[in-house]
Motif scaffolding. Structure first.
Motif, PDB file in Angstrom:
ATOM      1  N   UNK A  34      33.061 -74.273  -5.617  1.00 49.61           N
ATOM      2  CA  UNK A  34      32.755 -75.447  -6.435  1.00 49.61           C
ATOM      3  C   UNK A  34      33.137 -75.141  -7.881  1.00 49.61           C
ATOM      4  N   UNK A  35      32.763 -73.951  -8.333  1.00 49.71           N
ATOM      5  CA  UNK A  35      33.105 -73.520  -9.692  1.00 49.71           C
ATOM      6  C   UNK A  35      34.621 -73.407  -9.864  1.00 49.71           C
ATOM      7  N   UNK A  36      35.271 -72.745  -8.897  1.00 47.48           N
ATOM      8  CA  UNK A  36      36.706 -72.494  -8.998  1.00 47.48           C
ATOM      9  C   UNK A  36      37.510 -73.787  -9.030  1.00 47.48           C
ATOM     10  N   UNK A  37      37.254 -74.697  -8.092  1.00 50.49           N
ATOM     11  CA  UNK A  37      38.028 -75.938  -8.021  1.00 50.49           C
ATOM     12  C   UNK A  37      37.785 -76.803  -9.258  1.00 50.49           C
ATOM     13  N   UNK A  39      36.934 -75.775 -12.230  1.00 51.67           N
ATOM     14  CA  UNK A  39      37.621 -75.096 -13.332  1.00 51.67           C
ATOM     15  C   UNK A  39      39.115 -75.377 -13.325  1.00 51.67           C
ATOM     16  N   UNK A  40      39.744 -75.257 -12.166  1.00 50.45           N
ATOM     17  CA  UNK A  40      41.192 -75.395 -12.082  1.00 50.45           C
ATOM     18  C   UNK A  40      41.646 -76.839 -12.300  1.00 50.45           C
ATOM     19  N   UNK A  41      40.864 -77.801 -11.830  1.00 57.44           N
ATOM     20  CA  UNK A  41      41.239 -79.195 -12.038  1.00 57.44           C
ATOM     21  C   UNK A  41      41.093 -79.596 -13.504  1.00 57.44           C
ATOM     22  N   UNK A  42      40.016 -79.171 -14.144  1.00 56.86           N
ATOM     23  CA  UNK A  42      39.834 -79.479 -15.566  1.00 56.86           C
ATOM     24  C   UNK A  42      40.935 -78.829 -16.392  1.00 56.86           C
ATOM     25  N   UNK A  43      41.145 -77.528 -16.181  1.00 53.12           N
ATOM     26  CA  UNK A  43      42.168 -76.807 -16.936  1.00 53.12           C
ATOM     27  C   UNK A  43      43.571 -77.308 -16.653  1.00 53.12           C
ATOM     28  N   UNK A  44      43.900 -77.497 -15.365  1.00 52.45           N
ATOM     29  CA  UNK A  44      45.247 -77.924 -14.989  1.00 52.45           C
ATOM     30  C   UNK A  44      45.588 -79.300 -15.510  1.00 52.45           C
ATOM     31  N   UNK A  45      44.703 -80.265 -15.307  1.00 52.93           N
ATOM     32  CA  UNK A  45      44.959 -81.638 -15.774  1.00 52.93           C
ATOM     33  C   UNK A  45      45.039 -81.680 -17.295  1.00 52.93           C
ATOM     34  N   UNK A  46      44.159 -80.927 -17.952  1.00 54.70           N
ATOM     35  CA  UNK A  46      44.197 -80.889 -19.414  1.00 54.70           C
ATOM     36  C   UNK A  46      45.531 -80.390 -19.942  1.00 54.70           C
TER      37      UNK A  46
END
Length: 293
Positions: A34-37, A39-46
């Motif tokens: 839950x943490x990993x996904x 994190x990656x969606x927020x960072x990647x989309x940003x």
């Protein structure tokens, strides 16, 4: 080295080593994937918003998509996916220390995959680093700060990270912007973890509170965006000298963990850090001398 390079290296090590503590904080409230996904969606989309909508950088083309996907699999799905799982059973300080073993792993993988010759100093370095990890981990194991299973998962994640670093350094990225590479590899790596998230999700184990949001946002922005941008910039300049900055991760990591989580700093910790640093310095200095000759 100029001051720009030094500043980039120091800030990379400081931000990268903080990931272990941020992960431990967020794990108090949520499951690893839950943490990993998140994190990656927020960072990647940003990053992709900045890369394509604001800076108008071009999209990846044809084979570049495959290269980014492979890098995302190694550097995000495998490395960070396993890392967050291992951090359930490993202290934040030891988690940041493990990162500093990567230069030796990179040397070994280069020798096995690309016929890079390893001398006696390489093997002595590997022995020193392994001894350092064992020494530092010993009191943590006795005080339930780490488990054998957690350490093994951590080592596998470090292998994925090292393979990813070699892959990135040896891939021709043409004029593709670093933010574009980082944004897409982060997002794709997160997407590849969704099936694992769905299989392991348990709503009763997740509380979306301050620990969750503060940990995930720190991992997404200062770590996934800022630290990885600095790492890719350092790798593009020189993959060998870039790995020198990983030496600082144990130092910063133990300090951050001690301040934030009250984790112990003992003589075992100091001895372990010194052994790892000595081993890494030995092998990297040997590589640097060979390159000059």
């Amino acid at each position: 080295m100029n001051w720009k390079y030094i500043a980039a290296g120091v800030f990379f090590a400081l931000l990268w080593s903080s990931a272990a503590t941020a992960t431990k904080i967020s794990l108090q409230s949520a499951q690893p994937f839950v943490i990993a996904v998140a994190r990656f969606f927020i960072g990647g989309i940003g990053m992709l918003v900045f890369a394509h909508l604001i800076w108008r950088k071009r999209l990846p083309q044809k084979k570049e998509w495959l290269s980014i996907t492979v890098y995302g699999l190694l550097n995000i799905s495998l490395y960070l996916g396993l890392y967050v799982v291992a951090m359930q059973e490993v202290s934040a300080g030891l988690g940041s220390m493990a990162v500093a073993v990567n230069p030796v792993l990179i040397s070994i993988l280069s020798a096995v995959l690309f016929d890079h010759k390893m001398g006696a100093k390489h093997w002595l370095s590997l022995l020193l680093c392994s001894a350092g990890v064992v020494v530092a981990a010993w009191p943590l194991l006795q005080n339930s700060f780490a488990t054998i299973n957690g350490i093994l998962i951590m080592l596998v994640s470090m292998l994925a990270y090292s393979a990813g670093a070699i892959y990135f350094a040896r891939t021709k990225w043409s004029n593709l912007h670093i933010l574009t590479i980082n944004g897409w590899q982060t997002l794709i790596g997160g997407v590849l973890l969704i099936p694992v998230l769905l299989l392991t999700y348990n709503s009763e184990l997740n509380r979306f509170d301050l620990n969750f949001y503060s940990g995930v946002l720190w991992l997404a922005i200062p770590v996934s965006i800022a630290a990885v941008q600095l790492w890719l910039w350092l790798l593009k300049r020189n993959a060998v000298t870039a790995s020198y900055w990983l030496f600082l991760c144990p130092v910063f990591g133990f300090i951050i963990a001690a301040i934030s989580l009250n984790e112990p700093i003992t003589l075992f910790t100091v001895a372990g850090v010194l052994l790892v640093t000595a081993g890494l310095y030995m092998v990297q200095k040997n590589i640097a001398v060979k390159k000059k000759n």
